[in-house]
Write an enzyme that holds these catalytic residues in place. Structure first.
Site, PDB file in Angstrom:
ATOM      1  N   SER A   1     -11.397  -0.615  -0.153  1.00 59.21           N
ATOM      2  CA  SER A   1     -10.364  -0.630   0.614  1.00 59.21           C
ATOM      3  C   SER A   1      -9.769  -1.218   1.578  1.00 59.21           C
ATOM      4  CB  SER A   1      -9.026   0.733   0.609  1.00 59.21           C
ATOM      5  OG  SER A   1      -8.941   1.099  -0.960  1.00 59.21           O
TER       6      SER A   1
ATOM      7  N   ASP B   1       1.235  -1.157  -0.090  1.00 61.03           N
ATOM      8  CA  ASP B   1       0.162  -0.203   0.440  1.00 61.03           C
ATOM      9  C   ASP B   1       0.979   1.041  -0.070  1.00 61.03           C
ATOM     10  OD1 ASP B   1      -2.458   2.293   0.704  1.00 61.03           O
ATOM     11  OD2 ASP B   1      -3.890  -0.235   1.381  1.00 61.03           O
TER      12      ASP B   1
ATOM     13  N   HIS C   1      -3.296   5.808   3.669  1.00 61.13           N
ATOM     14  CA  HIS C   1      -4.592   4.854   4.105  1.00 61.13           C
ATOM     15  C   HIS C   1      -3.501   3.933   3.412  1.00 61.13           C
ATOM     16  CE1 HIS C   1      -6.117   1.908   0.065  1.00 61.13           C
ATOM     17  NE2 HIS C   1      -7.160   2.544   0.767  1.00 61.13           N
TER      18      HIS C   1
END
Ligand SMILES: *[C@@H]1O[C@H](CO)[C@@H](O)[C@H](O)[C@H]1NC(C)=O
Ligand SMILES: *[C@@H]1O[C@H](CO)[C@@H](O)[C@H](O)[C@H]1NC(C)=O
Ligand SMILES: *[C@@H]1O[C@H](CO)[C@@H](O)[C@H](O)[C@H]1NC(C)=O
Ligand SMILES: *[C@@H]1O[C@H](CO)[C@@H](O)[C@H](O)[C@H]1NC(C)=O
Ligand SMILES: *[C@@H]1O[C@H](CO)[C@@H](O)[C@H](O)[C@H]1NC(C)=O
Ligand SMILES: *[C@@H]1O[C@H](CO)[C@@H](O)[C@H](O)[C@H]1NC(C)=O
Length: 770
Positions: free
Chosen positions: A532, A129, A203
């Site tokens: 996600s 990620d 994220h």
């Protein structure tokens, strides 16, 4: 005019060439000419014909080859060299967060009613990620035992990151930027983005904390969702692989991250991004995830945020677990009191409950109309200062930026319509201006009021966070990508759903929660939405199962998660896991019961998955037969599996021993279709299971043979057949059948569920294209 046009075309051509000259070459390592002492020297000789070319990454396993920038002439000649299996253009992939252009979701405490009380966990989750914020309390290693013995990875030094940032929670961290830099250039970004595993985006930190965050009390987002935050597997370990940078994630870097993760010894890979609709032998993500599977690694991937469009699901291979998104039982209600005494209900995580000024007074309301993705924001002529601004920003609109512009224009608050969505599915966004989000129906009421009043006024207030124990979850989020699988209709996708709306997770200190540069707020937690966020829930669940069953491979874990999932709404209860199970999970976009195209097998229930009763197991050989059934050539087969194999036993794709059955109606037209499956008993002692078919009557006659399976001991495998026949002819539009086969243990607690879908592939898939 002609001149301008040709300049434009020239510009486009140059641009295309510049942006597509990184390639990933896959080679057969056994064909290395003997004069080369190493594979690396062989690869160098291949690209050295041009001085501008240089190798970016060398891949040593599970794929063999290299990535490099190549001229068109080199590409032509390299393709013909002996030993070259395939040459893939590099590609930019994007994270499956709803934040980017459209909705940015936010907040909720992660619902982890299914925490396993294991004293230690040696499962390692590799998170591919945007990196991690290692100082965050969610990554504290308090009370964790030593680093698992099977870990062979490293903690890489880089900008503001070194080995002291790793601990017994974050046991490894690396970053891969070669492909990205070759594509986008270096241009100063490395410092702003931290050229290291450190996360400047948020994220990756969010996703890692959902999967395996340590417990943190008193967490929350500016007073919302306050409480205990912890990951699904709070004792699992995290290995960080940073591949996503400001403009996306390069396939060549992702492949290198897979290589590291496999050799480092991770048990699970969590990947909240994806690719779709490319045959597996043309899709490197499918290829590297296959190789990870072959190494015993469970790969969880997000289904994508392209819903509710049918056949929109990404990440189609059967060897990964593809995760869709549902809601959770939390809510952030807020109310708009119009001066005419009408109240409008919405959601907010940015209206402070103690903001007396807003709560108390009626402010003028000003409408700035409708926005879509092609609208330009420009409020310079409009008087928004001191007002509550109402706007309708539906679909893929950058609502966070809109809020920021309104704040700059000194509006006092924003009321924003997200369009025709179920109020339960509205994603809460971390706006920089106090904001209430509402649905399309509520927006109509406000519109009417504004039009019929010379001096419209309203006051707004938040009710904080409520745990909706009276309100069952989940509902499938509209944005969650849907089946059927347009690439391989015989494999049902998505596989499963998990929480993905308004999820609370850890956040980076380097970026405000909205992700906007002008957002100077800092919050150690943020609320986000997207598949996600659903994917790491499944990664965490897989880590829990792996800790309990260290000998289980990826397919057993996947089968257990799927067959024990639920298609009912339920109440979450912190202590009891589930306190009630009610009606069918519904689809936010229609309000109807969700189908296997929306939820796959159902919503995951990790505690149940610890003890599934029976499992559908699958090995490399089954996948070879499956790929042969797709009519792959010997070369294509080798590209996917990395091994030389022959097709001796090609099977129709729906014959793969998958824990879901999807059959195209066209096949049934020509006579009965017989689907064979094999299940393995994973409990001790003799067990009897009886078949129960659920689904609507008519159109199809479905039969199970035998109707009873008697296992005499653990690890015994038995097969059964599902026979599908048409009944009374087929009617157009009535070819769709959703149901399930449930193997119920006699005198025991196990229910082993396998969804069944019969659909007209042509009608569906061709209909979609029109
Ligand atoms: C976890 O297990 C330990 C020891 O078995 C026990 O003392 C503790 O209360 C348990 N915790 C929870 C939350 O169930
Ligand atoms: C590693 O990082 C820590 C904390 O940022 C710093 O104090 C230390 O000097 C660094 N060590 C090295 C070897 O760079
Ligand atoms: C709203 O309610 C208040 C008090 O209940 C009343 O005085 C007022 O007339 C009402 N206004 C309208 C527009 O109905
Ligand atoms: C956006 O809105 C404008 C003006 O309302 C309209 O002309 C245009 O077709 C819309 N575009 C899309 C993509 O919906
Ligand atoms: C916004 O609109 C005003 C007039 O309404 C115009 O003068 C200005 O240039 C516009 N700004 C942008 C950035 O388009
Ligand atoms: C593979 O080839 C066979 C024989 O030509 C054909 O019947 C079948 O539909 C093909 N399968 C796929 C998935 O294309």
């Amino acid at each position: 005019m002609f001149h301008l046009l040709s300049v434009l075309i020239f510009f486009l051509l140059v641009n295309t060439c510049n942006s597509s000259n990184t390639f990933i070459a896959l080679l057969d390592p056994l064909l290395k000419p003997s004069p080369f002492l190493s594979h690396e020297l062989w690869y160098s000789s291949i690209v050295s014909s041009s001085s501008s070319s240089s190798i970016i990454h060398v891949y040593n396993a599970p794929i063999h080859g290299f990535s490099a920038t190549l001229t068109p002439d080199q590409v032509k000649s390299i393709r013909k060299l002996p030993g070259i299996l395939s040459l893939f253009p590099d590609r930019v992939l994007h994270l499956h967060t709803t934040r980017s252009p459209s909705f940015l979701g936010l907040e909720l405490e992660t619902p982890n009613p299914f925490i396993l009380n294991t004293s230690q966990s040696n499962s390692i989750i590799g998170v591919i990620d945007t990196g991690i914020w290692p100082e965050h309390p969610s990554f504290s290693d308090h009370n964790l035992g030593p680093i698992p013995a099977h870990w062979k990875g490293q903690c890489e030094n880089g900008f503001r990151f070194n080995h002291t940032n790793c601990n017994r929670k974050i046991i490894g961290a690396r970053f891969f930027s070669g492909g990205y830099e070759a594509w986008f250039g270096k241009s100063g970004a490395p410092i702003i983005e931290f050229r290291s595993p450190r996360d400047s985006d948020g994220h990756g930190t969010h996703v890692a904390s959902i999967a395996a965050g340590s417990p943190v009390t008193g967490s929350g987002f500016f007073g919302f969702a306050v409480g205990l935050a912890r990951g699904v597997a709070p004792r699992a370990r995290i290995a960080v692989y940073k591949v996503c940078w400001a403009s996306g994630c390069l396939l060549s870097d992702i492949c290198k991250a897979f290589e590291s993760a496999i050799s480092d010894g991770v048990d699970i890979i969590s990947l909240s991004l994806g690719s779709s609709r490319l045959p597996f032998y043309l899709d490197l993500l499918s290829i590297v995830s296959y190789r990870a599977f072959s190494h015993g690694i469970f790969v969880a991937v997000s289904a994508g945020n392209e819903g509710p469009e049918l056949a929109s699901v990404a990440n189609e291979p059967p060897w990964v677990t593809t995760v869709g998104a549902g809601t959770i039982d939390r809510d952030f209600p807020a109310t708009i009191h119009l001066k005419n005494n009408v109240s409008i209900h919405g959601k907010s995580i940015t209206l402070m409950q103690d903001d007396k000024l807003i709560r108390k007074y009626y402010y003028p309301v000003h409408s700035i109309g409708k926005f879509n993705s092609s609208s330009k924001f420009n409020f310079s002529g409009q008087l928004v200062e001191g007002k509550i601004v109402f706007c309708q920003a539906e679909g893929h609109v950058a609502r966070l930026s809109l809020g920021a512009m309104l704040k700059r224009a000194r509006a006092i608050a924003m009321i924003v319509s997200h369009g025709n969505v179920d109020p339960n599915g509205i994603v809460s966004e971390p706006h920089v201006i106090p904001t209430i989000s509402i649905g399309g129906l509520e927006a109509k009421k406000i519109e009417k009021y504004i039009l019929s009043n010379k001096n419209p006024r309203a006051k707004v207030c938040s009710q904080g966070t409520i745990s909706m124990h009276a309100k069952p979850a989940p509902i499938v989020a509209s944005f969650s990508s849907r089946g059927p699988n347009s690439l391989v209709p015989g494999i049902l996708k998505p596989d499963i759903i998990a929480p993905g709306v308004n999820i609370l997770g850890a956040w980076t200190d380097a970026m405000g929660p909205s992700g906007l540069a002008l957002d100077y707020r800092r919050s150690s937690f943020n609320i986000m939405s997207g598949t996600s966020m659903a994917c790491p829930h499944v990664s965490g669940a897989a880590a829990l199962i792996k800790s309990n069953h260290p000998d289980w491979g990826p397919n057993l874990i996947k089968s257990a998660l799927m067959t024990t999932s639920t298609n009912r709404k339920h109440y979450y209860d912190r202590h009891k896991q589930i306190s009630g199970s009610l009606m069918h999970i519904s689809d936010e976009s229609t309000g109807n019961a969700a189908t296997p195209f929306d939820i796959g097998a159902g919503h995951m229930l990790p505690i149940k998955a610890m003890d599934p009763g029976l499992i559908f197991d699958l090995g490399d050989q089954d996948y070879v037969s499956f790929l042969c059934g797709l009519n792959y050539t010997k070369e294509q087969l080798q590209i996917v599996t990395g091994k030389k194999s022959h097709c001796s036993n090609e099977q129709d794709t729906w014959q793969l021993n998958y824990p879901a059955i999807a059959v195209e109606a066209e096949r049934v037209r020509h006579g009965p279709v017989v689907i064979t499956r094999k299940v393995k008993n994973v409990n001790k002692g003799s067990r009897i299971y009886k078949a129960k078919l659920v689904g609507p009557k008519g159109y199809y006659k479905i039969d199970v043979k035998p109707k009873r399976l008697k296992f005499s001991g653990v690890s015994e495998r038995l097969s059964f057949r599902v026979v599908v026949e048409k009944e009374n002819g087929m009617q157009k539009g009535k070819n769709l059948w959703f149901g399930a086969l449930i193997w119920r243990e006699k005198g025991g607690k196990h229910n082993v569920k396998c969804p069944i879908v019969i659909f007209c592939g042509k009608e569906y898939l061709n209909g979609l294209k029109n």
